[in-house]
Design an enzyme around this catalytic site. Structure first.
Site, PDB file in Angstrom:
ATOM      1  N   ALA A 158       0.866  -1.187   0.000  1.00 27.08           N
ATOM      2  CA  ALA A 158       0.000   0.000   0.000  1.00 27.08           C
ATOM      3  C   ALA A 158       0.901   1.236   0.000  1.00 27.08           C
ATOM      4  O   ALA A 158       1.990   1.210   0.573  1.00 27.08           O
ATOM      5  CB  ALA A 158      -0.873   0.004   1.247  1.00 27.08           C
ATOM      6  N   LYS A 159       0.424   2.293  -0.646  1.00 29.07           N
ATOM      7  CA  LYS A 159       1.138   3.567  -0.493  1.00 29.07           C
ATOM      8  C   LYS A 159       0.488   4.234   0.713  1.00 29.07           C
ATOM      9  O   LYS A 159      -0.431   5.047   0.587  1.00 29.07           O
ATOM     10  CB  LYS A 159       1.039   4.415  -1.760  1.00 29.07           C
ATOM     11  CG  LYS A 159       2.002   5.582  -1.753  1.00 29.07           C
ATOM     12  CD  LYS A 159       2.140   6.205  -3.129  1.00 29.07           C
ATOM     13  CE  LYS A 159       2.847   7.548  -3.076  1.00 29.07           C
ATOM     14  NZ  LYS A 159       4.235   7.512  -2.604  1.00 29.07           N
ATOM     15  N   ALA A 160       0.926   3.789   1.879  1.00 28.88           N
ATOM     16  CA  ALA A 160       0.299   4.157   3.145  1.00 28.88           C
ATOM     17  C   ALA A 160       1.230   5.071   3.940  1.00 28.88           C
ATOM     18  O   ALA A 160       2.433   4.828   4.009  1.00 28.88           O
ATOM     19  CB  ALA A 160       0.001   2.890   3.952  1.00 28.88           C
TER      20      ALA A 160
END
Ligand code: PMP
Length: 290
Positions: A158-160
């Protein structure tokens, strides 16, 4: 030099479905996303008024939310339209675009299934992640002390926001030592990536890039692999040990913000900005404006 804070600028930000004046796009201090990093985002670039790989970024944002257990209440079509609305409303042509989605403050426990999912999109001019002068000789990297976590310890695909905690600390430490960024290893000790960009090295006519099994398989990375294919440059995805870096002929990193940025130094190793890197930089610059 006084910095102009990001919250105090002219323009418009798209916030939960419509444009609002830039300075009014605020949220409450008791927001779940702020306290527990229940927040995902994107980084995109528009060239000549067109966002490069716009749909791929919208799909990734939605998927990042799903990985964190929430549904962003917009379709990829709606996000695409919103992004274009923001670019146009701010009279931007070449710019950076930042969508972000986070859990609101309806609940402040760790588990917060009833929180509202907020989404905002901002855009601003950001010509280069590293200045052209720095890019000309390549950036200087130092090995960072923070490792990219194992896939069973963090939502690595995820681009978290939470994953950037170690990036901010690592990059700040690197800058304090006179470097531009840090090279992060993974939890096994293999070369992984920089704090916001994927890694490539040229060795005996082939490009080698780490297998993205515990970090983002960047959209720019995938584009560069395609561009290399068009130039008949073989690309090998594999695990790379840090002691192999001394055999690299050229090194560069890739990302939406960084585009293709040559690496001139990693600790006490030096690298030239070579013809393969230059060719791919040229090919990428053409493609994003095609
Ligand atoms: N890794 C990290 C940690 C990043 O923040 C980014 C930038 N999004 C990348 C890789 C490159 O991804 P992309 O090419 O999709 O921008």
């Amino acid at each position: 030099m006084a910095l102009q804070p990001f919250g105090d600028r002219d323009g418009y930000i798209w916030y939960n479905g419509s444009l609002m004046p830039w300075r009014e796009a605020n949220f409450h201090v008791l927001s779940h996303g702020l306290h527990y990093a229940s927040c995902v985002f994107e980084g995109e670039r528009a060239y000549g008024g067109k966002i490069f790989k716009m749909r791929e970024h919208s799909d990734r944002l939605i998927n990042s939310g799903k990985i964190l257990g929430f549904d962003i209440p917009y379709t990829a079509d709606q996000l695409d339209a919103a992004k274009m609305e923001v670019v146009k409303a701010n009279n931007l042509v070449d710019c950076y675009v930042r969508p972000v989605s986070w859990r609101g403050g309806e609940q402040m426990g760790v588990s917060a299934p009833l929180t509202k999912i907020h989404t905002a999109i901002a855009a601003w001019e950001w010509p280069s992640y590293f200045s052209p002068e720095i890019k000309a000789n390549g950036i200087k990297l130092t090995q960072g002390r923070w490792a990219r976590p194992a896939p069973n310890t963090a939502p690595v695909h995820a681009k978290a926001s939470g994953l950037y905690m170690i990036c901010t600390v690592g990059k700040s430490e690197a800058e304090a030592k006179g470097f531009h960024d840090c090279l992060m290893l993974d939890y096994r000790g293999n070369v992984a990536e920089a704090t916001g960009a994927n890694f490539f090295m040229l060795q005996a006519g082939k490009l080698h890039t780490p297998t993205p099994d515990c970090f983002l398989n960047g959209i720019t990375r995938q584009t560069v692999i395609e561009l290399a294919g068009l130039r008949q440059i073989p690309v090998v995805e594999r695990f790379i040990k840090p002691d192999e870096l001394k055999d690299a002929e050229e090194i560069f990193v890739t990302g939406t913000a960084a585009e293709i940025t040559p690496v001139g130094q990693i600790d006490d190793l030096s690298f030239k900005v070579g013809p393969t890197t230059r060719q791919l930089m040229e090919d990428y610059a053409k493609l994003v404006r095609a």
